[in-house]
Design a protein around this motif. Structure first.
Motif, PDB file in Angstrom:
ATOM      1  N   HIS A 108     -47.050  13.950 152.443  1.00 51.13           N
ATOM      2  CA  HIS A 108     -45.825  13.373 151.906  1.00 51.13           C
ATOM      3  C   HIS A 108     -45.037  12.691 153.013  1.00 51.13           C
ATOM      4  O   HIS A 108     -44.969  13.202 154.118  1.00 51.13           O
ATOM      5  N   ALA A 111     -39.326  14.187 144.237  1.00 41.36           N
ATOM      6  CA  ALA A 111     -40.349  13.327 143.625  1.00 41.36           C
ATOM      7  C   ALA A 111     -41.079  12.532 144.684  1.00 41.36           C
ATOM      8  O   ALA A 111     -40.487  12.112 145.679  1.00 41.36           O
ATOM      9  N   HIS A 112     -42.365  12.364 144.505  1.00 39.56           N
ATOM     10  CA  HIS A 112     -43.124  11.533 145.437  1.00 39.56           C
ATOM     11  C   HIS A 112     -44.243  10.814 144.704  1.00 39.56           C
ATOM     12  O   HIS A 112     -44.739  11.295 143.690  1.00 39.56           O
ATOM     13  N   THR A 148     -45.503   9.144 139.838  1.00 42.11           N
ATOM     14  CA  THR A 148     -45.041  10.144 140.802  1.00 42.11           C
ATOM     15  C   THR A 148     -45.102  11.527 140.170  1.00 42.11           C
ATOM     16  O   THR A 148     -45.211  11.660 138.956  1.00 42.11           O
ATOM     17  N   HIS A 149     -45.027  12.556 141.013  1.00 44.54           N
ATOM     18  CA  HIS A 149     -44.882  13.903 140.499  1.00 44.54           C
ATOM     19  C   HIS A 149     -43.963  14.684 141.421  1.00 44.54           C
ATOM     20  O   HIS A 149     -43.740  14.285 142.571  1.00 44.54           O
ATOM     21  N   THR A 150     -43.420  15.765 140.885  1.00 47.60           N
ATOM     22  CA  THR A 150     -42.445  16.545 141.644  1.00 47.60           C
ATOM     23  C   THR A 150     -42.808  18.019 141.612  1.00 47.60           C
ATOM     24  O   THR A 150     -43.207  18.523 140.574  1.00 47.60           O
ATOM     25  N   LYS A 165     -43.521   8.076 134.515  1.00 47.81           N
ATOM     26  CA  LYS A 165     -43.740   7.812 135.939  1.00 47.81           C
ATOM     27  C   LYS A 165     -43.717   9.074 136.794  1.00 47.81           C
ATOM     28  O   LYS A 165     -43.967   9.015 137.984  1.00 47.81           O
ATOM     29  N   ASN A 166     -43.334  10.195 136.217  1.00 47.28           N
ATOM     30  CA  ASN A 166     -43.118  11.371 137.049  1.00 47.28           C
ATOM     31  C   ASN A 166     -43.453  12.665 136.316  1.00 47.28           C
ATOM     32  O   ASN A 166     -43.196  12.791 135.126  1.00 47.28           O
ATOM     33  N   VAL A 167     -44.047  13.591 137.062  1.00 46.84           N
ATOM     34  CA  VAL A 167     -44.320  14.919 136.517  1.00 46.84           C
ATOM     35  C   VAL A 167     -43.655  15.933 137.439  1.00 46.84           C
ATOM     36  O   VAL A 167     -43.870  15.909 138.646  1.00 46.84           O
ATOM     37  N   THR A 168     -42.816  16.797 136.856  1.00 41.64           N
ATOM     38  CA  THR A 168     -42.120  17.802 137.665  1.00 41.64           C
ATOM     39  C   THR A 168     -42.722  19.172 137.366  1.00 41.64           C
ATOM     40  O   THR A 168     -42.813  19.570 136.199  1.00 41.64           O
ATOM     41  N   ALA A 169     -43.138  19.853 138.448  1.00 41.95           N
ATOM     42  CA  ALA A 169     -43.769  21.169 138.266  1.00 41.95           C
ATOM     43  C   ALA A 169     -42.818  22.263 138.725  1.00 41.95           C
ATOM     44  O   ALA A 169     -41.879  22.010 139.486  1.00 41.95           O
ATOM     45  N   GLU A 223     -39.713  19.195 148.107  1.00 46.03           N
ATOM     46  CA  GLU A 223     -39.841  17.842 148.660  1.00 46.03           C
ATOM     47  C   GLU A 223     -39.259  16.767 147.753  1.00 46.03           C
ATOM     48  O   GLU A 223     -39.016  15.657 148.168  1.00 46.03           O
ATOM     49  N   LEU A 239     -51.528  17.560 138.591  1.00 48.62           N
ATOM     50  CA  LEU A 239     -50.415  17.622 137.637  1.00 48.62           C
ATOM     51  C   LEU A 239     -50.560  16.604 136.508  1.00 48.62           C
ATOM     52  O   LEU A 239     -50.090  16.822 135.401  1.00 48.62           O
ATOM     53  N   ILE A 240     -51.186  15.492 136.834  1.00 50.19           N
ATOM     54  CA  ILE A 240     -51.324  14.437 135.814  1.00 50.19           C
ATOM     55  C   ILE A 240     -52.242  14.938 134.689  1.00 50.19           C
ATOM     56  O   ILE A 240     -51.959  14.752 133.514  1.00 50.19           O
ATOM     57  N   HIS A 290     -47.986   8.472 145.117  1.00 52.17           N
ATOM     58  CA  HIS A 290     -49.123   8.236 145.997  1.00 52.17           C
ATOM     59  C   HIS A 290     -49.439   6.743 146.030  1.00 52.17           C
ATOM     60  O   HIS A 290     -50.587   6.326 145.946  1.00 52.17           O
TER      61      HIS A 290
END
Lengths: 393, 315
Positions: free
Chosen positions: A252, B145-146, B137-139, A227-231, B143, A212-213, B148
Motif C-alpha cells: 500500500h 481505502a486503497h 478499491t477496497h478497504t 468502486k470500493n469494498v470495505t471489510a 489503512e 474481497l472482490i 491497485h
C-alpha cells in the motif's frame, strides 16, 4: 642441576596448596593484560575490517555510532529511519550504487536484516545449503543462527512482535527458511536475511488477504460499492507467504516512501565518494552521510583510552602481586629455616641451597608460563566469538 | 653435418627420447590449454528479459554475442506471471535483467532480484508514463481505502517508445561488452529502421480518420492511442470469453456517447462476440501487443500484421 630440580619438584608437590596459589597468582597477572590485548586487537580487527570495507553510509541525522553499529553489526539500537527514495537518490546521482538495509525487526533473538541481493555480493556471502532469496517471505540464515536455532532449508522462522502489548499490531510473519550462509566470522553469521520487501511486509506495509472482490462472505464485508469494498476485522490476513497466496500479497502506498534504516553507498571511485559526501553537507539536510571507518576509529580511541586505565590498574595489581609473591618466598624461607639448616648440616653448600630455592621458583614460573600460554591459546581460539559476545554481539 | 649433431640425431631416434618428447609435448599442451575459468570467461553474457518485445529487441541488437533468456512460461502474460523460485533464480543468474518499466512486471515486488543488474528500458521516457485511473478499491484495517491502480505499461506499441527502449538495450549491451559496441550500433540501426517504418505506416493509416471513435477490449492501447492520436474508450473484455450481460450493457452505454464502429482486440475474439458486435454494427480487428512469443513469426511480423489490420478501420 637435575638433582636440585628433582628435590624442588618433590617440595612443590608436597606443598600443593601453596604452589597452586603462587602459580595462580603469577598466571593471572600475566594472563589478564595479554588476554585483554588479544581481545582488543581482535575487536579492532573485526570492527575496522567491516567498517573499512563499507565505504559510505547514508542514514537519518542523529547518532552516527548507532547508525554504524546497527547497519554493520546489527546492534540493538535502531537508528531513525530514512525513506527508500534516499537510496534511489544515491543511484540517480550516478556517483554511487546503493544497498538499502532495514535492520529493525527480530526473529527470536536475532536481527532480521532486510536488504537486496546486492548485499550478498558486496559482503562476499555464499550459500552453504539451500538457495538464495527468491520470493518474498524467503529467509536466508547466517551460519550461527542456523546452528543455534537448529534450522535448515525447508524449516520456518517466525518474526517476533516488536511490542507484546500491541494487540492491534501487525501479525508476525512466518518466513520460509530457504538457505543457510557459509560461516563468515562476521556479524552476518548472526543475522536473518530477508528481501527488503519481506521486511516491509513484517512492518505491515504489504500484506495478503482473501479476495474481497470475489468474497461472498457477508460477515466479512462491511460495505460494498461499485468502486470500493470495505471489510471488517474478520478479514483473513495471511501470516505466511506460500505459492497459493503469493498473488494476493500487495503493498500500500508509495514504495519510495517506505522506510529503511540505512543505505550503504558504494561510490564509483574516491572522487565520486567525495562529491556525494559534499551533497549531504547543508544545514537543512535531514540525512547524514558518513565513513564507518571514521566512526569506528573514534570508538576504538575511546576503547583504547579505557584500556590504558585498565592497563594502569593491572600494572599496580601486578606490582602488588609480585611484592606479595616475594614476601611469600621470604616468609617461606624463614619458615623453612630449620629445613635449610638440616640440609646445610648434611653437607650441602650454600650454593646448593640457593640452587634448590632457584629451582623451586623456576618450576613455579615455568608452570605459570605454560598455564598462561594454554589459557591465551584458548582465548585466541575463541577470540572471534568472544569479541562478538562481549563487544559487538 | 657435425659429429655432435649426428650423435644427437641418432639419439633422437631411440625409444627413450621419443617417449621423452611425447611426455614433453603432453605437458606443453596441458599447460597451454585454457583453464576452465578462462574458458568460462569466453562464455556469452546472459541477458534475461521480462517480456517478448524486449527479448526480440535484445536478440536483434545483441545477435550471437549474447544469450537471451526469457524465464517466463510461453502461455503466461509476462506482466502477471506468478513467480516460481526456479524462474527467479534464472533471472538472478543473468548478467543483465531487462525490465519494461512503467510497473509492467507486477511480480517484481514479490521477488528478489539484484538491483545492480536491473535495467529499466523505459527510464528515458518515465515522465511520460500514462496513469490508469478508476480501478476498484477496497478497504480494511486502519489503512483506509486503497486501489491497485497503476501505470499503463504496454509502452512498446508506441513505436517511438519502442525505439527508445531498444536504445536503452543498445547502451547497456555496449557497457557490458564494449568491444562489440559497433556491432550493437549497426544492429540497432537496422531495428530502428524497421520500427520507424511501422511508425510511419501506422501514422499514414490513421491520418485521415483520427477522430473516429474506437473501442478497445483491454486497457493496453493507451500509448498507441496517444502516439497516433486515436479516440478510444476501453472496456475490460477477454477475447476468448463471451462478455457478460453487464459488460454488454456497459458497452451500449459507452456507444451512446462514443459511437464506435470498430473494436480493437488484443487477441482473436470468439465468433460469438464478433457476431453480437456485428449485430450492433461494431466490427472487430486484432492488434496483438505481442507480450509473449508468438506461435508464428516474430515481433516484427506480428506488428506488421497489426498495422495492416488497422487499415480496415481507417479506410
Amino acid at each position: 642441576m637435575i638433582d636440585s630440580l628433582y628435590i624442588a619438584w618433590r617440595y612443590v608437590r608436597f606443598n600443593k596448596i601453596k604452589t597452586a596459589t603462587l602459580i595462580a597468582c603469577i598466571t593471572l597477572i600475566a594472563f589478564l593484560p595479554l588476554a585483554l590485548q588479544l581481545l582488543l586487537d581482535e575487536s579492532e580487527r573485526q570492527l575496522m575490517s567491516r567498517a573499512v570495507s563499507t565505504p559510505l553510509l547514508v542514514g537519518a541525522k542523529g547518532s552516527a555510532l548507532d547508525l554504524v553499529m546497527n547497519t554493520l553489526y546489527f546492534d540493538d539500537e535502531v537508528p531513525e529511519s530514512i525513506a527508500m527514495m534516499d537510496a534511489d537518490r544515491v543511484e540517480e546521482s550516478g556517483l554511487a550504487f546503493p544497498i538499502p538495509v532495514y535492520a529493525r525487526f527480530r526473529a527470536r533473538d536475532y536481527r532480521i536484516v532486510g536488504t537486496t541481493l546486492d548485499y550478498f555480493d558486496f559482503r562476499g556471502l555464499e550459500i552453504a545449503a539451500g538457495r538464495p532469496l527468491a520470493i518474498v517471505g524467503d529467509a536466508v540464515l547466517g551460519a550461527a543462527v542456523a546452528d543455534r536455532l537448529g534450522l535448515k532449508p525447508g524449516d520456518a522462522l517466525i518474526s517476533s512482535p516488536e511490542n507484546l502489548f500491541d494487540l492491534a499490531g501487525v501479525y508476525p510473519l512466518k518466513m520460509n527458511v530457504v538457505g543457510v550462509l557459509k560461516k563468515s566470522h562476521t556479524s552476518d553469521d548472526l543475522a536473518v536475511f530477508v528481501d527488503i520487501k519481506t521486511a516491509w511486509i513484517i512492518e505491515g506495509l504489504g500484506h495478503g488477504h482473501q479476495d474481497l472482490i470475489k468474497s461472498q462472505d457477508a460477515s466479512v464485508i462491511l460495505k460494498r460499492t461499485e468502486k470500493n469494498v470495505t471489510a471488517n476485522a474478520k478479514l483473513r490476513i495471511y501470516t505466511e507467504i506460500s505459492k497459493l497466496n503469493l498473488d494476493s500479497f500487495h503493498f500500500h502506498g508509495d514504495d519510495s516512501k517506505y522506510r529503511v534504516t540505512a543505505v550503504i553507498a558504494l561510490p564509483n571511485d574516491t572522487k565520486s565518494g567525495t562529491i556525494l559526501r559534499g551533497r549531504y553537507i547543508s544545514d537543512g539536510a535531514t540525512n547524514q552521510i558518513l565513513k564507518p571507518a571514521d566512526v569506528i576509529d573514534g570508538l576504538l580511541q575511546n576503547i583504547f583510552r579505557i584500556k590504558n586505565v585498565i592497563d594502569g590498574v593491572i600494572f599496580l595489581v601486578g606490582i602488588a602481586t609480585v611484592l606479595a609473591i616475594v614476601l611469600v618466598f621470604a616468609l617461606s624461607l624463614r619458615l623453612r629455616q630449620r629445613e635449610i639448616q638440616t640440609i646445610f648440616k648434611l653437607g650441602c653448600s650454600r650454593m646448593t641451597i640457593a640452587k634448590l630455592m632457584g629451582a623451586e621458583i623456576f618450576i613455579i614460573i615455568v608452570s605459570s608460563v605454560v598455564l598462561c600460554a594454554l589459557m591465551i591459546a584458548v582465548v585466541n581460539h575463541f577470540s572471534n566469538d568472544l569479541v562478538r559476545m562481549a563487544f559487538i554481539r | 653435418m657435425s659429429p655432435d649433431f649426428q650423435n644427437l640425431n641418432s639419439r633422437l631416434k631411440t625409444k627413450d627420447y621419443r617417449l621423452f618428447l611425447a611426455v614433453l609435448c603432453l605437458i606443453l599442451a596441458v599447460t597451454n590449454a585454457p583453464s576452465t575459468a578462462e574458458g568460462a570467461q569466453h562464455e556469452k553474457p546472459t541477458v534475461a528479459v521480462a517480456n517478448y518485445p524486449l527479448k526480440y529487441f535484445a536478440e536483434r541488437i545483441g545477435g550471437d554475442r549474447i544469450k537471451v533468456v526469457f524465464p517466463i512460461p510461453l502461455d503466461v502474460d509476462p506482466a502477471f506471471w506468478v513467480p516460481e523460485p526456479e524462474g527467479v533464480l534464472t533471472f538472478q543468474a543473468a548478467d543483465l535483467i531487462l525490465l519494461n518499466g512503467a510497473t509492467y512486471s507486477k511480480w517484481l515486488n514479490k521477488v528478489s532480484l539484484p538491483r545492480r543488474k536491473l535495467v529499466n528500458t523505459s527510464q528515458s521516457f518515465k515522465d511520460q508514463y500514462i496513469e490508469i485511473k478508476g480501478s476498484a478499491t477496497h478497504t480494511h484495517g486502519p489503512e483506509g481505502a486503497h486501489a491497485h491502480a497503476g501505470l499503463a505499461f504496454t509502452t512498446w506499441i508506441d513505436f517511438q517508445q519502442a525505439i527508445q527502449q531498444a536504445e536503452a538495450i543498445r547502451d547497456v549491451l555496449a557497457r557490458l561488452i564494449p568491444e562489440q559496441k559497433n556491432d550493437f550500433e549497426a544492429n540497432f540501426s537496422a531495428l530502428k529502421d524497421d520500427l520507424l517504418t511501422l511508425d510511419r505506416r501506422a501514422k499514414e493509416i490513421v491520418t485521415n480518420e483520427r477522430a473516429q471513435p474506437l473501442i478497445t477490449s483491454h486497457p493496453v492501447y493507451d500509448y498507441f492511442a496517444r502516439r497516433y492520436g486515436l479516440n478510444i474508450k476501453t472496456v475490460l473484455w477477454e477475447p476468448d470469453e463471451m462478455p457478460s450481460n453487464e459488460q454488454w450493457v456497459e458497452l451500449i452505454s459507452i456507444l451512446r456517447n462514443h459511437p464506435a464502429r470498430w473494436m480493437i482486440w488484443e487477441g482473436e475474439p470468439s465468433p460469438d462476440s464478433v457476431d453480437k458486435l456485428k449485430s450492433m454494427e461494431v466490427e472487430s480487428l486484432v492488434f496483438d501487443p505481442c507480450v509473449n512469443v508468438p506461435d508464428q513469426g516474430d515481433f516484427l511480423t506480428v506488428m506488421k500484421q497489426n498495422v495492416k489490420n488497422l487499415r480496415s478501420a481507417f479506410r
